[in-house]
Design an enzyme around this catalytic site. Structure first.
Site, short mmCIF file in Angstrom:
data_model
loop_
_atom_site.label_atom_id
_atom_site.label_comp_id
_atom_site.label_asym_id
_atom_site.label_seq_id
_atom_site.Cartn_x
_atom_site.Cartn_y
_atom_site.Cartn_z
N ARG A 121 0.88 -1.31 0.03
CA ARG A 121 0.17 0.02 0.08
C ARG A 121 0.88 1.22 0.08
NH1 ARG A 121 -3.68 -2.85 3.80
NH2 ARG A 121 -5.18 -4.01 2.28
N LYS A 143 3.59 12.02 -10.70
CA LYS A 143 2.86 11.43 -11.39
C LYS A 143 3.45 9.93 -11.99
CE LYS A 143 -0.08 14.65 -14.13
NZ LYS A 143 -0.28 15.29 -15.48
N GLU A 185 10.81 20.37 -23.08
CA GLU A 185 10.29 20.71 -22.03
C GLU A 185 10.72 21.81 -20.77
OE1 GLU A 185 7.47 19.07 -20.94
OE2 GLU A 185 7.41 17.13 -22.12
N LYS A 227 8.00 23.96 -11.99
CA LYS A 227 7.32 22.73 -11.84
C LYS A 227 6.86 22.67 -10.54
CE LYS A 227 5.84 18.05 -12.86
NZ LYS A 227 5.86 17.16 -14.06
N GLU A 237 -4.03 18.10 -10.45
CA GLU A 237 -4.46 18.68 -11.58
C GLU A 237 -5.96 18.71 -11.61
OE1 GLU A 237 -2.19 16.75 -14.93
OE2 GLU A 237 -3.74 16.94 -16.22
N ARG A 242 -2.15 22.77 -12.95
CA ARG A 242 -1.08 21.80 -13.42
C ARG A 242 -1.40 21.33 -14.93
NH1 ARG A 242 1.18 16.44 -9.96
NH2 ARG A 242 2.87 15.98 -11.72
N ASN A 246 0.60 20.62 -19.95
CA ASN A 246 0.31 19.88 -20.96
C ASN A 246 0.47 20.60 -22.26
OD1 ASN A 246 0.04 17.50 -19.69
ND2 ASN A 246 -2.16 18.07 -19.17
N HIS A 249 1.13 19.28 -25.60
CA HIS A 249 1.20 17.70 -25.37
C HIS A 249 0.02 17.23 -26.55
CE1 HIS A 249 4.05 18.38 -22.65
NE2 HIS A 249 4.06 16.99 -22.25
N HIS A 253 0.93 14.72 -28.95
CA HIS A 253 0.36 13.33 -28.77
C HIS A 253 -0.16 13.03 -30.05
CE1 HIS A 253 -1.44 9.79 -26.65
NE2 HIS A 253 -2.56 9.88 -27.28
N HIS A 267 9.11 11.87 -27.86
CA HIS A 267 7.88 12.63 -27.18
C HIS A 267 8.40 13.92 -27.11
CE1 HIS A 267 4.97 13.70 -24.22
NE2 HIS A 267 5.91 14.08 -23.50
N1 GLY Z 1 4.34 15.97 -17.09
C1 GLY Z 1 3.00 16.94 -16.72
C2 GLY Z 1 2.81 16.52 -15.16
O1 GLY Z 1 3.72 16.19 -14.58
O2 GLY Z 1 1.76 17.29 -14.68
#
Ligand code: GLY
Length: 368
Positions: A121, A143, A185, A227, A237, A242, A246, A249, A253, A267
């Protein structure tokens, strides 16, 4: 060395940015490595290049590495590797209070973080990102995910690392193409919220990519700090903040999907092209001057990145690219939010974008 705090309520941690951190791994972990054996998840390429450095760093302080070495590439972000990695952590008798090291790029960070999030857990993990992209983006913010046949990153968890060690020395051995992909990025932080930083990229990006140490530390630590601010304010998010990360993206994508998520388009390369498209689409809507969008395209071209989707030689029309967007995990009750620009340095979430207009716009870009 720069130390950037990520002040998430209840789970604060630090990102250390500097050259030579791998060799100082144990003191930097500051007592978190409680046992002699230290579980390290990595991939075969990273292990070949940095395994001995990590091994020596651990031995120097009485530890030994227990390695789990995965095949390089997205293929490892799978249910199979997740299950096998969790079983391996269980066999290593990793406890909740232990820390697993994730030594690698985004794939290793995502897989290891997800495995750590479900082991008993939730156990701790430490990100040791070895690509520029992972240092400035994926290793920070918690993430974690794997891919499934239905799409990329569709199964995962928010699970914050306890510490991030971004060793700038590893960037010296990255292939130029991968460094450039990560640089997209870096530029993103300027475009979405910091016009001064975009100007810094215009002035110093080439030197940073060429290896200038001060520029590298500034670029990585400034990106991480940006960030960290966003993640602190909107960890899950849910507030639309947040989501600004993107930028580029959604378009990117679609390009990645059209090129089969292959080496044809990395990417970060898709993100760079996607940011140019987002900027030009913003200009088309009268939000920013066309010259601002072209300044972004010119900057990517100047550092040696593709800035025109026409150069990809795609055998499709705009509608086909839009069709990929319909599978985007950001789809929300039938609409797809786009990150657009009000200016260089101010991105926003647009929820009223007509996909028909996007298809027509992309037809123009494909024929440019
Ligand atoms: N890579 C986008 C984020 O971490 O929200």
């Amino acid at each position: 060395m720069a130390v950037i705090p990520v002040d998430i309520a209840g789970r604060p941690y630090e990102v250390h940015v500097g050259a030579g951190l791998l060799a100082e791994l144990v003191p930097l972990c500051a007592g978190r490595l409680r046992k002699r054996r230290v579980p390290v998840v990595t991939d075969a390429n990273v292990h070949a290049r940095w395994g001995t450095v990590v091994e020596n760093a651990l031995h120097a302080h009485g530890h030994e590495a227990a390695w789990r070495i995965l095949p390089p590439g997205e293929v490892s972000k799978s249910w199979e590797q997740l299950a096998a990695t969790v079983d391996w952590l269980l066999a290593e008798e990793v406890e909740r209070g232990d820390h697993v090291l994730a030594l690698g790029g985004g794939v290793i960070g995502d897989l290891t973080g997800f495995a750590a999030s479900i082991l008993k857990r939730g156990c701790h993990f430490i990100q040791i990102p070895t690509t520029l992209l992972a240092q400035v983006d994926s290793s920070v913010g918690g993430k974690t995910a794997i891919n499934t046949p239905a799409g990329k990153n569709l199964v995962g968890a928010f699970h914050q690392p306890s510490l991030v060690l971004a060793d700038l020395a590893v960037l010296d051995s990255l292939p130029r193409r991968e460094l450039l992909a990560g640089y997209a990025e870096v530029v993103k932080y300027g475009l979405l919220g910091d016009a001064d930083f975009f100007r810094w990229c215009q002035a110093h990006g080439a030197a940073m990519l060429a290896g200038d140490a001060r520029s590298r530390e500034y670029a990585v630590s400034h990106s991480v700090a940006a960030k960290a601010r966003i993640v602190k304010a909107d960890e899950r998010e849910t507030l639309g903040l947040r989501a600004l990360l993107n930028l580029g993206h959604t378009f990117g994508h679609a390009l990645e999907a059209q090129t089969g998520f292959s080496d044809r388009l990395l990417h970060g390369e898709g993100v760079a092209l996607g940011m140019v498209l987002a900027a030009r689409f913003s200009a088309r809507r009268g939000l920013i001057p066309a010259a601002s969008a072209e300044a972004i395209a010119s900057h990517f071209a100047e550092v040696g990145m593709a800035s025109e989707i026409a150069s990809l030689g795609l055998d499709c029309d705009g509608q086909a690219l839009v069709a990929h967007m319909l599978h985007d995990k950001k789809m929300d009750a039938g609409t797809l939010p786009f990150i657009l620009l009000k200016s260089i340095g101010e991105a926003f979430l647009a929820k009223d974008v007509d996909l028909g207009e996007v298809a027509v716009f992309l037809d123009g870009e494909l024929a440019r």
